[in-house]
Structure formats: structure tokens, C-alpha cells
Design a protein around this motif. Structure first.
Motif, PDB file in Angstrom:
ATOM      1  N   ALA A  64      77.112  55.287  98.175  1.00 59.68           N
ATOM      2  CA  ALA A  64      78.438  55.157  97.809  1.00 59.68           C
ATOM      3  C   ALA A  64      79.034  56.414  97.117  1.00 59.68           C
ATOM      4  O   ALA A  64      78.249  57.282  96.438  1.00 59.68           O
ATOM      5  N   HIS A  65      80.279  56.563  97.029  1.00 54.52           N
ATOM      6  CA  HIS A  65      80.902  57.592  96.287  1.00 54.52           C
ATOM      7  C   HIS A  65      80.244  59.217  96.878  1.00 54.52           C
ATOM      8  O   HIS A  65      80.205  60.125  95.980  1.00 54.52           O
ATOM      9  N   LEU A  66      80.197  59.414  97.997  1.00 53.22           N
ATOM     10  CA  LEU A  66      79.631  60.196  98.560  1.00 53.22           C
ATOM     11  C   LEU A  66      80.451  61.654  98.585  1.00 53.22           C
ATOM     12  O   LEU A  66      80.114  62.670  98.651  1.00 53.22           O
ATOM     13  N   GLU A  67      81.867  61.320  98.581  1.00 58.40           N
ATOM     14  CA  GLU A  67      82.838  62.150  98.535  1.00 58.40           C
ATOM     15  C   GLU A  67      82.442  63.087  96.948  1.00 58.40           C
ATOM     16  O   GLU A  67      82.797  64.410  97.261  1.00 58.40           O
ATOM     17  N   GLY A  68      82.121  62.417  95.882  1.00 61.99           N
ATOM     18  CA  GLY A  68      81.914  63.059  94.763  1.00 61.99           C
ATOM     19  C   GLY A  68      80.254  63.549  94.768  1.00 61.99           C
ATOM     20  O   GLY A  68      80.144  64.544  94.253  1.00 61.99           O
ATOM     21  N   PHE A  69      79.606  62.781  95.102  1.00 60.42           N
ATOM     22  CA  PHE A  69      78.126  63.297  95.032  1.00 60.42           C
ATOM     23  C   PHE A  69      77.608  64.004  96.147  1.00 60.42           C
ATOM     24  O   PHE A  69      76.736  64.726  95.798  1.00 60.42           O
ATOM     25  N   GLY A  70      78.104  63.965  97.276  1.00 56.91           N
ATOM     26  CA  GLY A  70      77.569  64.692  98.462  1.00 56.91           C
ATOM     27  C   GLY A  70      76.521  64.124  99.175  1.00 56.91           C
ATOM     28  O   GLY A  70      76.149  64.354 100.321  1.00 56.91           O
ATOM     29  N   SER A  71      75.365  63.626  98.536  1.00 58.59           N
ATOM     30  CA  SER A  71      74.203  62.950  98.944  1.00 58.59           C
ATOM     31  C   SER A  71      73.813  61.975  98.181  1.00 58.59           C
ATOM     32  O   SER A  71      73.901  61.995  97.197  1.00 58.59           O
ATOM     33  N   VAL A  72      72.795  61.192  99.029  1.00 63.32           N
ATOM     34  CA  VAL A  72      72.325  60.023  98.107  1.00 63.32           C
ATOM     35  C   VAL A  72      71.080  60.533  97.143  1.00 63.32           C
ATOM     36  O   VAL A  72      70.818  60.075  96.138  1.00 63.32           O
ATOM     37  N   ARG A  73      70.481  61.548  97.511  1.00 63.55           N
ATOM     38  CA  ARG A  73      69.936  62.408  96.444  1.00 63.55           C
ATOM     39  C   ARG A  73      70.337  62.532  95.162  1.00 63.55           C
ATOM     40  O   ARG A  73      69.843  62.606  93.989  1.00 63.55           O
ATOM     41  N   THR A  74      71.631  63.079  95.365  1.00 60.12           N
ATOM     42  CA  THR A  74      72.397  63.356  94.026  1.00 60.12           C
ATOM     43  C   THR A  74      72.915  62.248  93.337  1.00 60.12           C
ATOM     44  O   THR A  74      72.777  62.058  92.181  1.00 60.12           O
ATOM     45  N   VAL A  75      73.051  61.057  94.023  1.00 61.93           N
ATOM     46  CA  VAL A  75      73.357  59.744  93.440  1.00 61.93           C
ATOM     47  C   VAL A  75      72.038  59.087  92.566  1.00 61.93           C
ATOM     48  O   VAL A  75      72.323  58.912  91.390  1.00 61.93           O
ATOM     49  N   ALA A  76      70.897  59.510  93.182  1.00 64.19           N
ATOM     50  CA  ALA A  76      69.753  59.040  92.481  1.00 64.19           C
ATOM     51  C   ALA A  76      69.457  59.945  91.399  1.00 64.19           C
ATOM     52  O   ALA A  76      69.160  59.500  90.039  1.00 64.19           O
ATOM     53  N   ALA A  77      69.696  61.350  91.553  1.00 62.87           N
ATOM     54  CA  ALA A  77      69.661  62.029  90.177  1.00 62.87           C
ATOM     55  C   ALA A  77      70.784  61.729  89.142  1.00 62.87           C
ATOM     56  O   ALA A  77      70.183  61.807  87.839  1.00 62.87           O
ATOM     57  N   THR A  78      71.761  61.423  89.419  1.00 65.22           N
ATOM     58  CA  THR A  78      72.785  61.193  88.383  1.00 65.22           C
ATOM     59  C   THR A  78      72.324  59.778  87.862  1.00 65.22           C
ATOM     60  O   THR A  78      72.496  59.543  86.537  1.00 65.22           O
ATOM     61  N   LYS A  79      72.138  58.635  88.629  1.00 65.12           N
ATOM     62  CA  LYS A  79      71.533  57.433  88.140  1.00 65.12           C
ATOM     63  C   LYS A  79      70.453  57.642  87.114  1.00 65.12           C
ATOM     64  O   LYS A  79      70.246  56.732  85.975  1.00 65.12           O
ATOM     65  N   GLY A  80      69.473  58.654  87.430  1.00 62.14           N
ATOM     66  CA  GLY A  80      68.444  58.819  86.596  1.00 62.14           C
ATOM     67  C   GLY A  80      68.631  59.251  85.202  1.00 62.14           C
ATOM     68  O   GLY A  80      68.018  59.418  84.392  1.00 62.14           O
ATOM     69  N   GLU A  81      69.898  59.925  85.144  1.00 62.05           N
ATOM     70  CA  GLU A  81      70.345  60.338  83.912  1.00 62.05           C
ATOM     71  C   GLU A  81      70.085  59.256  82.865  1.00 62.05           C
ATOM     72  O   GLU A  81      69.965  59.396  81.632  1.00 62.05           O
ATOM     73  N   LEU A  82      70.348  57.837  83.101  1.00 63.36           N
ATOM     74  CA  LEU A  82      70.091  56.774  82.344  1.00 63.36           C
ATOM     75  C   LEU A  82      68.703  56.674  81.927  1.00 63.36           C
ATOM     76  O   LEU A  82      68.393  56.677  80.436  1.00 63.36           O
ATOM     77  N   LEU A  83      67.813  56.983  82.871  1.00 61.93           N
ATOM     78  CA  LEU A  83      66.250  56.967  82.292  1.00 61.93           C
ATOM     79  C   LEU A  83      65.955  58.066  81.282  1.00 61.93           C
ATOM     80  O   LEU A  83      65.219  57.916  80.632  1.00 61.93           O
ATOM     81  N   ASP A  84      66.647  59.134  81.728  1.00 69.57           N
ATOM     82  CA  ASP A  84      66.382  60.198  80.619  1.00 69.57           C
ATOM     83  C   ASP A  84      66.720  60.050  79.000  1.00 69.57           C
ATOM     84  O   ASP A  84      65.857  60.715  78.377  1.00 69.57           O
ATOM     85  N   ARG A  85      67.387  59.029  79.097  1.00 68.44           N
ATOM     86  CA  ARG A  85      68.222  58.876  77.512  1.00 68.44           C
ATOM     87  C   ARG A  85      67.519  57.630  77.000  1.00 68.44           C
ATOM     88  O   ARG A  85      67.900  57.114  75.874  1.00 68.44           O
ATOM     89  N   LEU A  86      66.458  56.949  77.560  1.00 64.29           N
ATOM     90  CA  LEU A  86      66.003  55.901  77.030  1.00 64.29           C
ATOM     91  C   LEU A  86      64.845  56.289  76.069  1.00 64.29           C
ATOM     92  O   LEU A  86      63.842  57.132  76.434  1.00 64.29           O
ATOM     93  N   PRO A  87      64.807  55.573  74.939  1.00 60.23           N
ATOM     94  CA  PRO A  87      63.856  55.991  73.909  1.00 60.23           C
ATOM     95  C   PRO A  87      62.355  55.681  74.386  1.00 60.23           C
ATOM     96  O   PRO A  87      62.224  54.941  75.302  1.00 60.23           O
ATOM     97  N   SER A  88      61.356  56.243  73.878  1.00 61.22           N
ATOM     98  CA  SER A  88      60.051  55.843  74.281  1.00 61.22           C
ATOM     99  C   SER A  88      59.675  54.311  73.664  1.00 61.22           C
ATOM    100  O   SER A  88      58.568  53.811  74.419  1.00 61.22           O
ATOM    101  N   SER A  89      60.468  53.915  72.783  1.00 63.47           N
ATOM    102  CA  SER A  89      60.093  52.346  72.529  1.00 63.47           C
ATOM    103  C   SER A  89      60.808  51.565  73.489  1.00 63.47           C
ATOM    104  O   SER A  89      60.832  50.017  73.331  1.00 63.47           O
TER     105      SER A  89
END
Length: 245
Positions: A64-89
């Protein structure tokens, strides 16, 4: 004790909508459920910093939104930003049947719970059956019956159960909650009109949702014709012609 909380207002999930949803929360609320969305790289991170979630849920990594993302790999990397910011707890709830999300688990310091149908999942649904208007599955010997149209709702149901587990909600209460679920207009909402069954799934469209809608139509019974009335799938960029084909 009944928990009180707020959820995202309608589809308020972007740089404007998320702050508005947060401002609608009350300090006395026990929880908040916020949807974070993106149509280009780098948009999830700031929203996650603003919402500061303790539990993060990834539903689908799709084209989805490949016009902005370019590829599914970039979609995954962007959604992964949520995981980056979750606390260890905190906790990350991932779709264990999605190969993209299995690889993304290493991005977070939070504890990870995987949901799906595979044996590698922490919450693995078994004996999954769908009939028009109802999805049934078993989880740890408890039978769930959810009034939805289509098998594609399974991963979202399991993610909701995983979050309920983290909040200390008994499984039986979660089963009752899912049994009372009502679909939103425009999202696999079934209407009966003059002898016709209409699947109103016109809220939005991308290749993932389009495939799910067509699979639902294929599995529906009936002796008459099946007709698809579809509009364009937007924001697919260079993939537009290929994805529509």
C-alpha cells in the motif's frame, strides 16, 4: 473492575489526527488505543514518540502507498519505527505468519508475542473455520466466535487477544468482547437489498485489501451471479498498472 479508555477518532491516524485523538483522552482513562499510519518513510517514528505506547501492534506489511514508499521493504522499515520506540518494559505484538514481521522482531527492545496459525507463534489459532457472517477458531482450548465476514480478520482478532492478555483481561472476557464486535461501515459491512447481498468494502483499497475482498466473494455461497464493482487503487506509483492487472 471495568477499564475505561479512548480510541482513535475515526481514521485520525496521521500527523494531524493523532494529536487530536490524544487531546480527546482523559487523565483518568486506564488505556488508549491509537492508530498510527504513514504514507511515506519516516512518518511513524514521530507519531510513536508522541503517543509513547507501551504495547505496539503491527497488523499487515503490504503493498500500500507504494507511490510514497517505493517498495514493500520500505513499508516494513517505516512500520518498524514503532518497534524502535517501544520501551524494554513494553510489548510488541507481531503477525508471526508474516515473514517480514518475523524478521522485524529483532528491531525492538520490548518483549515480543507472535500471533497467527503457525507452530512458531506464541498465540496460535487452531481449528479455524469461516462461514458467512462468522469466524471461529480455538485458542488454548477456548472457542472464539467472531461475527465478521472473511478469514482475513483472524490476525487482527489474535492481536486483540494478545493485547487483552497483556492488560490482564481474562480470555473468557476477551471472547465475549469479540463476539459482540460490530464492523464499521465500508469495511466488509454486509447489506441485504431487494434479494441481493452487498459487501460494502469501499472504505479504501490497496492490493492486500482487494485480494482479501475477492477471496471473501469467492468463498461466499449462493446460486446467483457474483459481481465485483471496484474503483481505482490509488498511490501505487510505478506499480499502478501491474497491481491493477
Amino acid at each position: 473492575t471495568r477499564l475505561a479508555g479512548k480510541q482513535s477518532l475515526r481514521n485520525y491516524n496521521n500527523q494531524v489526527g493523532v494529536p487530536l485523538s490524544l487531546l480527546a483522552a482523559d487523565p483518568l482513562d486506564d488505556y488508549g488505543v491509537w492508530e498510527l499510519a504513514a504514507s511515506a518513510p519516516g512518518e511513524i517514528g514521530p507519531l510513536a514518540e508522541l503517543a509513547a505506547p507501551q504495547i505496539g501492534v503491527l497488523t499487515t506489511i503490504g503493498d500500500a502507498h507504494l507511490e510514497g514508499f517505493g517498495s514493500v521493504r520500505t513499508v516494513a522499515a517505516t512500520k518498524g519505527e514503532l518497534l524502535d520506540r517501544l520501551p524494554s518494559s513494553g510489548w510488541a505484538v507481531l503477525n508471526g505468519d508474516d515473514p517480514w514481521q518475523r524478521r522485524m522482531a529483532r528491531r525492538t527492545l520490548a518483549q515480543v508475542v507472535r500471533v497467527g496459525r503457525g507452530g512458531h507463534c506464541d498465540l496460535a489459532a487452531t481449528d479455524v473455520h469461516w462461514q458467512p457472517g462468522r469466524l471461529e477458531f480455538t485458542l488454548d482450548r477456548l472457542r472464539f466466535r467472531v461475527p465478521v465476514w472473511g478469514r482475513h480478520h483472524l490476525s487482527s482478532c489474535l492481536a486483540a487477544i494478545a493485547v487483552a492478555d497483556r492488560l490482564g483481561v481474562p480470555r473468557e472476557a476477551a471472547a465475549h468482547g469479540l463476539a459482540d464486535y460490530a464492523p464499521l461501515p465500508g469495511r466488509c459491512h454486509i447489506r441485504r437489498l431487494d434479494g441481493l447481498t452487498v459487501i460494502d468494502d469501499c472504505y479504501n483499497a490497496n492490493p492486500c485489501s482487494q485480494r482479501a475482498a475477492l477471496e471473501l466473494l469467492r468463498e461466499m455461497g449462493g446460486t446467483g451471479r457474483k459481481v465485483v464493482l471496484t474503483g481505482d487503487m490509488l498511490e501505487l506509483g510505478r506499480e499502478t498498472e501491474t497491481k491493477h492487472y
